[in-house]
Design a protein around this motif. Structure first.
Motif, mmCIF file in Angstrom:
data_model
loop_
_atom_site.group_PDB
_atom_site.id
_atom_site.type_symbol
_atom_site.label_atom_id
_atom_site.label_comp_id
_atom_site.label_asym_id
_atom_site.label_seq_id
_atom_site.Cartn_x
_atom_site.Cartn_y
_atom_site.Cartn_z
ATOM 1 N N ASP A 192 10.369 4.571 -18.649
ATOM 2 C CA ASP A 192 10.495 4.842 -17.217
ATOM 3 C C ASP A 192 11.893 4.394 -16.780
ATOM 4 O OD1 ASP A 192 10.312 4.840 -14.411
ATOM 5 O OD2 ASP A 192 8.213 4.212 -14.452
ATOM 6 N N ILE A 193 12.617 5.263 -16.076
ATOM 7 C CA ILE A 193 13.992 4.883 -15.687
ATOM 8 C C ILE A 193 14.003 3.698 -14.725
ATOM 9 C CG2 ILE A 193 14.956 7.182 -16.106
ATOM 10 C CD1 ILE A 193 15.145 7.376 -12.939
ATOM 11 N N ARG A 194 12.841 3.392 -14.093
ATOM 12 C CA ARG A 194 12.784 2.200 -13.219
ATOM 13 C C ARG A 194 12.979 0.925 -14.028
ATOM 14 N NH1 ARG A 194 8.123 5.047 -11.284
ATOM 15 N NH2 ARG A 194 8.556 6.142 -9.336
ATOM 16 N N THR A 195 12.631 1.000 -15.325
ATOM 17 C CA THR A 195 12.804 -0.172 -16.194
ATOM 18 C C THR A 195 14.157 -0.139 -16.891
ATOM 19 O OG1 THR A 195 11.886 0.874 -18.177
ATOM 20 C CG2 THR A 195 10.317 -0.166 -16.662
ATOM 21 N N LEU A 196 14.930 0.918 -16.681
ATOM 22 C CA LEU A 196 16.254 1.036 -17.287
ATOM 23 C C LEU A 196 17.290 0.847 -16.174
ATOM 24 C CD1 LEU A 196 15.397 4.074 -19.595
ATOM 25 C CD2 LEU A 196 15.555 1.678 -20.256
ATOM 26 N N ASN A 197 18.105 1.846 -15.955
ATOM 27 C CA ASN A 197 19.146 1.699 -14.938
ATOM 28 C C ASN A 197 18.990 2.721 -13.816
ATOM 29 O OD1 ASN A 197 21.309 0.343 -13.928
ATOM 30 N ND2 ASN A 197 22.840 1.319 -15.251
ATOM 31 N N LYS A 198 17.695 3.092 -13.553
ATOM 32 C CA LYS A 198 17.357 4.062 -12.496
ATOM 33 C C LYS A 198 18.217 5.325 -12.606
ATOM 34 C CE LYS A 198 15.549 0.368 -9.694
ATOM 35 N NZ LYS A 198 15.678 -0.486 -8.524
ATOM 36 N N GLU A 199 18.760 5.791 -11.483
ATOM 37 C CA GLU A 199 19.529 7.050 -11.512
ATOM 38 C C GLU A 199 20.751 6.973 -12.436
ATOM 39 O OE1 GLU A 199 18.422 5.533 -8.856
ATOM 40 O OE2 GLU A 199 17.797 6.914 -7.280
ATOM 41 N N GLN A 200 21.231 5.749 -12.654
ATOM 42 C CA GLN A 200 22.430 5.583 -13.500
ATOM 43 C C GLN A 200 22.098 5.503 -14.990
ATOM 44 O OE1 GLN A 200 25.418 5.889 -12.149
ATOM 45 N NE2 GLN A 200 24.304 6.187 -10.222
ATOM 46 N N THR A 201 20.831 5.635 -15.326
ATOM 47 C CA THR A 201 20.439 5.584 -16.742
ATOM 48 C C THR A 201 21.210 6.647 -17.532
ATOM 49 O OG1 THR A 201 18.224 4.838 -16.139
ATOM 50 C CG2 THR A 201 18.481 5.825 -18.331
ATOM 51 N N PRO A 202 21.893 6.240 -18.597
ATOM 52 C CA PRO A 202 22.681 7.220 -19.350
ATOM 53 C C PRO A 202 21.805 8.204 -20.126
ATOM 54 C CG PRO A 202 22.829 5.045 -20.362
ATOM 55 C CD PRO A 202 22.040 4.866 -19.103
ATOM 56 N N LEU A 203 22.314 9.421 -20.284
ATOM 57 C CA LEU A 203 21.634 10.440 -21.083
ATOM 58 C C LEU A 203 22.482 10.734 -22.313
ATOM 59 C CD1 LEU A 203 20.302 13.259 -18.716
ATOM 60 C CD2 LEU A 203 18.972 11.632 -20.057
ATOM 61 N N GLY A 204 21.872 10.663 -23.467
ATOM 62 C CA GLY A 204 22.577 10.969 -24.713
ATOM 63 C C GLY A 204 22.387 12.423 -25.105
ATOM 64 N N GLU A 205 23.076 12.802 -26.160
ATOM 65 C CA GLU A 205 23.083 14.188 -26.652
ATOM 66 C C GLU A 205 21.687 14.778 -26.814
ATOM 67 O OE1 GLU A 205 25.268 16.636 -28.655
ATOM 68 O OE2 GLU A 205 26.363 16.176 -26.813
ATOM 69 N N ASN A 206 20.816 14.017 -27.463
ATOM 70 C CA ASN A 206 19.497 14.578 -27.801
ATOM 71 C C ASN A 206 18.364 13.978 -26.980
ATOM 72 O OD1 ASN A 206 20.548 16.227 -29.931
ATOM 73 N ND2 ASN A 206 20.845 14.320 -31.089
ATOM 74 N N ASP A 207 18.701 13.353 -25.856
ATOM 75 C CA ASP A 207 17.654 12.733 -25.035
ATOM 76 C C ASP A 207 16.794 13.794 -24.348
ATOM 77 O OD1 ASP A 207 18.080 10.085 -25.583
ATOM 78 O OD2 ASP A 207 19.460 9.759 -23.916
ATOM 79 N N VAL A 208 15.528 13.403 -24.109
ATOM 80 C CA VAL A 208 14.612 14.255 -23.348
ATOM 81 C C VAL A 208 14.251 13.515 -22.061
ATOM 82 C CG1 VAL A 208 12.336 15.342 -23.309
ATOM 83 C CG2 VAL A 208 13.683 15.348 -25.418
ATOM 84 N N LEU A 209 14.547 14.157 -20.943
ATOM 85 C CA LEU A 209 14.230 13.595 -19.620
ATOM 86 C C LEU A 209 13.001 14.335 -19.092
ATOM 87 C CD1 LEU A 209 14.774 12.047 -16.949
ATOM 88 C CD2 LEU A 209 16.473 13.785 -16.385
ATOM 89 N N SER A 210 11.905 13.598 -18.892
ATOM 90 C CA SER A 210 10.671 14.203 -18.386
ATOM 91 C C SER A 210 10.495 13.869 -16.909
ATOM 92 C CB SER A 210 9.449 13.672 -19.154
ATOM 93 O OG SER A 210 9.552 13.987 -20.520
ATOM 94 N N ILE A 211 10.155 14.881 -16.133
ATOM 95 C CA ILE A 211 9.809 14.690 -14.719
ATOM 96 C C ILE A 211 8.284 14.661 -14.664
ATOM 97 C CG2 ILE A 211 9.983 15.644 -12.387
ATOM 98 C CD1 ILE A 211 12.452 17.212 -13.374
ATOM 99 N N ILE A 212 7.727 13.576 -14.148
ATOM 100 C CA ILE A 212 6.280 13.374 -14.274
ATOM 101 C C ILE A 212 5.656 13.094 -12.909
ATOM 102 C CG2 ILE A 212 4.494 11.977 -15.387
ATOM 103 C CD1 ILE A 212 6.730 11.209 -17.416
ATOM 104 N N PRO A 213 4.790 13.979 -12.445
ATOM 105 C CA PRO A 213 4.106 13.695 -11.182
ATOM 106 C C PRO A 213 3.048 12.617 -11.367
ATOM 107 C CG PRO A 213 3.329 15.760 -12.117
ATOM 108 C CD PRO A 213 4.410 15.261 -13.033
ATOM 109 N N ALA A 214 2.897 11.747 -10.381
ATOM 110 C CA ALA A 214 1.824 10.746 -10.427
ATOM 111 C C ALA A 214 0.491 11.456 -10.234
ATOM 112 C CB ALA A 214 2.045 9.711 -9.333
ATOM 113 N N ILE A 215 -0.505 11.055 -11.018
ATOM 114 C CA ILE A 215 -1.817 11.717 -10.955
ATOM 115 C C ILE A 215 -2.902 10.678 -10.735
ATOM 116 C CG2 ILE A 215 -3.506 13.051 -12.267
ATOM 117 C CD1 ILE A 215 -1.098 14.390 -13.620
ATOM 118 N N ALA A 216 -3.667 10.875 -9.664
ATOM 119 C CA ALA A 216 -4.737 9.929 -9.335
ATOM 120 C C ALA A 216 -5.750 10.630 -8.443
ATOM 121 C CB ALA A 216 -4.152 8.709 -8.634
ATOM 122 N N GLY A 217 -6.867 9.963 -8.224
ATOM 123 C CA GLY A 217 -7.899 10.506 -7.343
ATOM 124 C C GLY A 217 -9.130 9.627 -7.422
ATOM 125 N N GLY A 218 -10.227 10.162 -6.955
ATOM 126 C CA GLY A 218 -11.479 9.404 -7.009
ATOM 127 C C GLY A 218 -12.277 9.560 -5.739
#
Lengths: 91, 143
Positions: free
Chosen positions: A64-90
């Protein structure tokens, strides 16, 4: 190039594209590049102050980029950046 | 009306999970294909209920499991079409909590289980225009 994986619910805003290739060097730059290409994504990902929406998570690989450097987290050549919606209910 | 059909392997798997996880809410993803207003569900994937609240009343899915579901869809040339969860000892009607957390595009299957016995299932999709609300899909289950 790094790859952004578009989550299924947001693909209607990316002309059904599953992935987006980028040469951006940080997560923030990559997301801006994605939004420039698909402007309808902006309201889904960013709030009125252009901050990442809290119910959307961003992971580089398994981190999670919140545990790294947030928006400034570096991206390398072969990195995969996933956009993940929060999922909950009940009840 | 939009229709959603669950094949026997997918439905049997979901129902088994809902009964097994009772009295906790079960949760997971389902996959398949769609043509215009019809969806057909061929596979399902159970995931851990990661809620830190009362699991008898709440579910949440962690990000790693979401990534796993998206990768599964890409690798198996299928589409992640929705999310299922159970309502233990409650009807299969979406709650305000369900509505507040819903995403566009996904179908939301709710399975009602009373004392480990299947009661009812319904499926819903978020309206993408107007006031935030669900519309019900016609749910076709194996006989």
């Amino acid at each position: 190039m790094a790859t952004i994986i578009i989550p299924t619910p947001l693909r209607k805003f990316t002309q059904s594209q599953f992935t987006f290739e980028t040469t951006a060097k940080t997560v923030g730059e990559a997301i801006n590049e994605l939004i420039n290409c698909y402007p309808e994504l902006k309201n889904q990902i960013l709030d009125e102050q252009n901050n990442f929406r809290p119910f959307i998570n961003f992971f580089v690989g398994d981190s999670d980029i919140r545990t790294l450097n947030k928006e400034q987290t570096p991206l390398g050549e072969n990195d995969v950046l996933s956009i993940i919606p929060a999922i909950a209910g009940g009840l | 009306m939009k229709t959603i059909t669950f094949t026997s392997p997918a439905w049997d798997y979901i129902l088994m999970q809902a009964i097994k996880d009772f009295p906790h809410e079960t949760c997971g993803f389902f996959f398949g294909f769609e043509e215009e207003d019809r969806r057909c569900i061929t596979q399902a994937m159970a995931v851990k209920n990661a809620s830190i609240e009362n699991k008898e009343r709440r579910f949440s899915i962690n990000s790693q499991d979401y990534i796993r579901a998206e990768k599964f869809a890409l690798q198996n040339h299928t589409t992640l079409l929705g999310i299922y969860h159970s309502h233990p000892n409650h009807p299969a009607h979406p709650s305000l909590h369900d509505l507040n957390n819903a995403l566009p595009f996904f179908s939301y299957l709710i399975v009602s289980v009373y004392d480990k016995i299947f009661h009812q299932a319904t499926c819903w999709r978020l309206n993408e225009e107007g006031e935030r609300s669900f519309h019900e899909e016609e749910l076709i289950l194996p006989s």
